[in-house]
Design a protein around this motif. Structure first.
Motif, PDB file in Angstrom:
ATOM      1  N   GLU A  76       0.886  -1.279   0.017  1.00  0.00           N
ATOM      2  CA  GLU A  76      -0.156  -0.079   0.046  1.00  0.00           C
ATOM      3  C   GLU A  76       0.814   1.376  -0.231  1.00  0.00           C
ATOM      4  O   GLU A  76       0.379   2.135  -0.630  1.00  0.00           O
ATOM      5  CB  GLU A  76      -1.010   0.147   1.142  1.00  0.00           C
ATOM      6  N   ASN A  77       2.013   1.171   0.796  1.00  0.00           N
ATOM      7  CA  ASN A  77       2.969   2.281   0.487  1.00  0.00           C
ATOM      8  C   ASN A  77       3.540   2.485  -1.045  1.00  0.00           C
ATOM      9  O   ASN A  77       3.236   3.977  -1.449  1.00  0.00           O
ATOM     10  CB  ASN A  77       4.302   1.854   1.475  1.00  0.00           C
ATOM     11  N   VAL A  78       3.626   1.652  -1.716  1.00  0.00           N
ATOM     12  CA  VAL A  78       4.186   1.889  -2.928  1.00  0.00           C
ATOM     13  C   VAL A  78       2.956   2.251  -3.993  1.00  0.00           C
ATOM     14  O   VAL A  78       2.841   3.096  -4.624  1.00  0.00           O
ATOM     15  CB  VAL A  78       4.781   0.439  -3.830  1.00  0.00           C
ATOM     16  N   GLN A  79       1.509   1.603  -3.427  1.00  0.00           N
ATOM     17  CA  GLN A  79       0.532   2.194  -4.139  1.00  0.00           C
ATOM     18  C   GLN A  79       0.034   3.577  -3.953  1.00  0.00           C
ATOM     19  O   GLN A  79      -0.447   4.271  -4.895  1.00  0.00           O
ATOM     20  CB  GLN A  79      -0.485   1.295  -3.726  1.00  0.00           C
ATOM     21  N   MET A  80       0.375   3.924  -2.590  1.00  0.00           N
ATOM     22  CA  MET A  80       0.155   5.373  -2.523  1.00  0.00           C
ATOM     23  C   MET A  80       1.189   6.273  -3.341  1.00  0.00           C
ATOM     24  O   MET A  80       0.793   7.430  -3.937  1.00  0.00           O
ATOM     25  CB  MET A  80       0.605   5.944  -1.078  1.00  0.00           C
ATOM     26  N   ALA A  81       2.474   5.935  -3.613  1.00  0.00           N
ATOM     27  CA  ALA A  81       3.496   6.575  -4.417  1.00  0.00           C
ATOM     28  C   ALA A  81       2.769   6.475  -5.691  1.00  0.00           C
ATOM     29  O   ALA A  81       3.021   7.667  -6.539  1.00  0.00           O
ATOM     30  CB  ALA A  81       5.040   6.085  -4.207  1.00  0.00           C
ATOM     31  N   LEU A  82       2.356   5.457  -6.490  1.00  0.00           N
ATOM     32  CA  LEU A  82       1.894   5.332  -7.736  1.00  0.00           C
ATOM     33  C   LEU A  82       0.499   6.164  -7.798  1.00  0.00           C
ATOM     34  O   LEU A  82       0.428   6.862  -8.913  1.00  0.00           O
ATOM     35  CB  LEU A  82       1.413   3.906  -7.818  1.00  0.00           C
ATOM     36  N   LEU A  83      -0.271   6.546  -6.997  1.00  0.00           N
ATOM     37  CA  LEU A  83      -1.516   7.235  -6.677  1.00  0.00           C
ATOM     38  C   LEU A  83      -1.105   8.683  -6.981  1.00  0.00           C
ATOM     39  O   LEU A  83      -1.561   9.599  -7.736  1.00  0.00           O
ATOM     40  CB  LEU A  83      -2.261   7.231  -5.555  1.00  0.00           C
ATOM     41  N   GLU A  87      11.039   2.476   0.842  1.00  0.00           N
ATOM     42  CA  GLU A  87      11.049   3.945   0.356  1.00  0.00           C
ATOM     43  C   GLU A  87      11.784   4.031  -1.020  1.00  0.00           C
ATOM     44  O   GLU A  87      11.409   4.731  -1.729  1.00  0.00           O
ATOM     45  CB  GLU A  87      12.068   4.717   1.552  1.00  0.00           C
ATOM     46  N   LEU A  88      12.861   2.945  -1.156  1.00  0.00           N
ATOM     47  CA  LEU A  88      13.282   3.255  -2.670  1.00  0.00           C
ATOM     48  C   LEU A  88      12.384   2.768  -3.463  1.00  0.00           C
ATOM     49  O   LEU A  88      12.055   3.390  -4.718  1.00  0.00           O
ATOM     50  CB  LEU A  88      14.582   2.157  -2.627  1.00  0.00           C
ATOM     51  N   ALA A  89      11.745   1.693  -3.245  1.00  0.00           N
ATOM     52  CA  ALA A  89      10.361   1.330  -4.452  1.00  0.00           C
ATOM     53  C   ALA A  89       9.476   2.397  -4.524  1.00  0.00           C
ATOM     54  O   ALA A  89       8.967   2.620  -5.315  1.00  0.00           O
ATOM     55  CB  ALA A  89       9.709   0.082  -3.695  1.00  0.00           C
ATOM     56  N   MET A  90       9.259   3.233  -3.377  1.00  0.00           N
ATOM     57  CA  MET A  90       8.145   4.424  -3.622  1.00  0.00           C
ATOM     58  C   MET A  90       8.904   5.187  -4.384  1.00  0.00           C
ATOM     59  O   MET A  90       8.111   6.151  -5.385  1.00  0.00           O
ATOM     60  CB  MET A  90       7.743   4.907  -2.031  1.00  0.00           C
ATOM     61  N   ALA A  91      10.230   5.658  -4.228  1.00  0.00           N
ATOM     62  CA  ALA A  91      10.816   6.698  -4.940  1.00  0.00           C
ATOM     63  C   ALA A  91      10.856   6.579  -6.580  1.00  0.00           C
ATOM     64  O   ALA A  91      10.924   7.304  -7.456  1.00  0.00           O
ATOM     65  CB  ALA A  91      12.146   7.194  -4.570  1.00  0.00           C
ATOM     66  N   LEU A  92      10.612   5.177  -6.811  1.00  0.00           N
ATOM     67  CA  LEU A  92      10.966   4.869  -8.276  1.00  0.00           C
ATOM     68  C   LEU A  92       9.685   4.509  -8.989  1.00  0.00           C
ATOM     69  O   LEU A  92       9.345   4.267 -10.075  1.00  0.00           O
ATOM     70  CB  LEU A  92      11.562   3.191  -8.403  1.00  0.00           C
ATOM     71  N   ALA A  93       8.548   4.889  -8.113  1.00  0.00           N
ATOM     72  CA  ALA A  93       7.025   4.835  -8.536  1.00  0.00           C
ATOM     73  C   ALA A  93       6.573   5.574  -9.934  1.00  0.00           C
ATOM     74  O   ALA A  93       6.194   5.085 -10.913  1.00  0.00           O
ATOM     75  CB  ALA A  93       5.933   5.057  -7.574  1.00  0.00           C
ATOM     76  N   PRO A  94       7.367   6.790 -10.049  1.00  0.00           N
ATOM     77  CA  PRO A  94       6.931   7.839 -11.134  1.00  0.00           C
ATOM     78  C   PRO A  94       8.048   7.502 -12.064  1.00  0.00           C
ATOM     79  O   PRO A  94       8.015   8.130 -13.215  1.00  0.00           O
ATOM     80  CB  PRO A  94       7.308   9.050 -10.516  1.00  0.00           C
ATOM     81  N   ALA A  95       8.935   6.382 -11.972  1.00  0.00           N
ATOM     82  CA  ALA A  95      10.012   5.906 -13.178  1.00  0.00           C
ATOM     83  C   ALA A  95      10.670   6.989 -13.552  1.00  0.00           C
ATOM     84  O   ALA A  95      10.837   7.861 -14.461  1.00  0.00           O
ATOM     85  CB  ALA A  95       9.135   5.684 -14.370  1.00  0.00           C
ATOM     86  N   PRO A  96      11.583   7.587 -12.471  1.00  0.00           N
ATOM     87  CA  PRO A  96      12.289   8.849 -12.556  1.00  0.00           C
ATOM     88  C   PRO A  96      13.460   8.566 -13.359  1.00  0.00           C
ATOM     89  O   PRO A  96      14.063   7.599 -13.663  1.00  0.00           O
ATOM     90  CB  PRO A  96      12.605   9.352 -11.003  1.00  0.00           C
ATOM     91  N   GLN A  97      13.896   9.778 -13.883  1.00  0.00           N
ATOM     92  CA  GLN A  97      15.100   9.754 -14.754  1.00  0.00           C
ATOM     93  C   GLN A  97      16.259  10.063 -13.635  1.00  0.00           C
ATOM     94  O   GLN A  97      17.593   9.469 -13.853  1.00  0.00           O
ATOM     95  CB  GLN A  97      15.128  10.955 -15.675  1.00  0.00           C
TER      96      GLN A  97
END
Length: 253
Positions: free
Chosen positions: A97-104, A154-164
């Motif tokens: 759910e933490n990663v899903q929040m980042a995706l939201l 937290e790293l997975a959350m930071a990757l949610a928007p597919a950052p450059q």
């Protein structure tokens, strides 16, 4: 063209010149460590890149486009992820759910999340967790995790928007030596796979010299040296700056 270009940025707080005309660049797929003694201007420089502070002058360019002075949320949506010295997760939510929040948030639906977080792009969330080795713990609450695992979430959350570009602020703070190395090896592998640049600040010299591709050294708000870990370790000016604070740049065995 470099992924990230920092051009002559400066920042003063009253009469204190925290950062003075600092310039450096970062390539796609590269890890660049920003280091220096306490008070060197690392955090100020880092926060000007991330949008927490606006530079007094100079420019921050991402793929040639200025992101200078933009707010953090806008910079996030330009393709810049970030982790923090103290991990920023929702303790009461599950790992997934933490990663899903980042995706939201990446989908600009953060204000309509309840009760959708548990269903939102779960497949993608699990794929991100697999990248950081956390799939087996997807349905555990973050409050039940060891701190090293929270950092992976937290790293997975930071990757949610597919950052450059990924900004990592003291990513290994509070971690045991083995955990520190494992986390940054993971970040380096993901950076290579995604061709994502990583700019990180760090006090642990074993992490800096073992994992960074290049190192930029700040002293008294100015860029003292920049180069490969081997070049920085051998630089007499850097040795003097660190030895003056009781720190030693040890050679990796």
């Amino acid at each position: 063209m470099s992924l990230l270009q920092i051009r002559n940025i400066s920042k003063a707080f009253g009469g204190v010149k925290a950062v003075q005309n600092v310039s450096f660049s970062l390539q796609a797929g590269e890890l660049l460590a920003l280091i220096g003694p306490n008070g060197a201007g690392k955090s100020t420089t880092f926060n000007m890149v991330g949008g927490q502070l606006a530079p007094d002058n100079g420019a921050v360019l991402l793929n040639g486009q200025s992101i200078t002075g933009l707010p953090p949320r806008t910079i996030w949506r330009c393709g810049v992820g970030r982790t923090f010295q103290i991990a920023q997760t929702f303790a009461s939510l599950t790992v997934a759910e933490n990663v899903q929040m980042a995706l939201l948030s990446a989908d600009r639906k953060i204000f309509s999340w309840w009760p959708r977080a548990a269903n939102h792009r779960r497949t993608e969330a699990l794929a991100l967790l697999e990248q950081v080795g956390m799939t087996p713990q997807a349905d555990r609450p973050c409050s039940a995790l060891a701190y090293g695992d929270v950092k992976r979430v937290e790293l997975a959350m930071a990757l949610a928007p597919a950052p450059q570009l990924l900004l990592m602020d003291e990513p290994t703070a509070g971690m045991a030596p083995g955990e520190r190395v494992a986390l940054m090896q993971l970040a380096r592998r993901i950076a290579r796979e995604r061709q994502m640049g990583v700019l990180f600040t760090e006090h642990s010299m074993d992490v800096v010299f073992g994992q960074a591709d290049r190192v930029a050294v700040l002293v008294r708000g100015q860029l003292l040296a920049e180069g490969t870990p081997q070049q920085i370790r051998a630089d007499e000016r850097v040795q003097q700056a660190y030895l003056g604070t009781g720190l030693v740049l040890e050679k990796q065995k």
